[in-house]
Design a protein around this motif. Structure first.
Motif, short mmCIF file in Angstrom:
data_model
loop_
_atom_site.label_atom_id
_atom_site.label_comp_id
_atom_site.label_asym_id
_atom_site.label_seq_id
_atom_site.Cartn_x
_atom_site.Cartn_y
_atom_site.Cartn_z
N GLY A 31 -18.39 1.15 -18.40
CA GLY A 31 -18.08 2.57 -18.48
C GLY A 31 -16.59 2.87 -18.57
N TRP A 53 -14.77 2.26 -23.85
CA TRP A 53 -15.74 2.01 -22.79
C TRP A 53 -17.05 1.44 -23.32
CZ3 TRP A 53 -20.58 4.25 -22.20
CH2 TRP A 53 -20.89 5.27 -23.11
N PRO A 102 -13.38 7.31 -16.58
CA PRO A 102 -14.45 6.65 -17.32
C PRO A 102 -14.63 7.22 -18.72
CG PRO A 102 -15.38 8.22 -15.78
CD PRO A 102 -13.89 8.20 -15.53
N TYR A 103 -15.32 6.46 -19.53
CA TYR A 103 -15.71 6.86 -20.88
C TYR A 103 -14.52 7.14 -21.79
CZ TYR A 103 -19.87 7.46 -18.03
OH TYR A 103 -20.87 7.25 -17.13
#
Length: 126
Positions: A31, A53, A102-103
């Motif tokens: 992630g 990610w 994240p991402y």
């Protein structure tokens, strides 16, 4: 305390290849975008490349493009840096880092990375 651990460094001859691996410690890389950086002897840290990610996007510094490849192994939760056609100027301590949020898609900006490894030495010499 480093939350990432790099491995695979060593001494290689010019023109040869080396594969570095980045593994998490006490966290997951799943992630998160991961970047690779390096610090040549006597120089500032510089960007090598990064992977998004989801592994769909990779990009590299121009000097590494075509020679270096970053990939993710989701089963192992690792990110690898494959280095081909190594040159003496590739000699450096190599670091991996995970983005803070994240991402992400990955970035050349080191300030966006929260967790870093302690580095692994790569020496290219005949």
């Amino acid at each position: 305390q480093a939350n990432l651990v790099e491995s695979g460094g060593g001494l290689v001859r010019p023109g040869n290849s080396l594969r570095l691996s980045c593994a998490p410690s006490g966290r997951t890389l799943s992630g998160y975008a991961v970047g690779w950086f390096r610090r040549p002897p006597g120089k500032e840290r510089e960007f090598v490349g990064a992977i998004s990610w989801d592994g769909r996007r990779t990009f590299y510094d121009d000097s590494m493009k075509g020679r270096f490849t970053i990939s993710r192994d989701n089963a192992k939760d690792t990110v690898d840096l494959q280095m081909n056609s190594l040159k003496p100027e590739d000699t450096a301590v190599y670091y991996c880092a995970a983005e803070r949020s994240p991402y992400g898609l990955g970035s050349f900006r080191s300030s966006l990375y929260a967790d870093w490894g302690q580095g692994t030495q790569v020496t290219v010499s005949s």
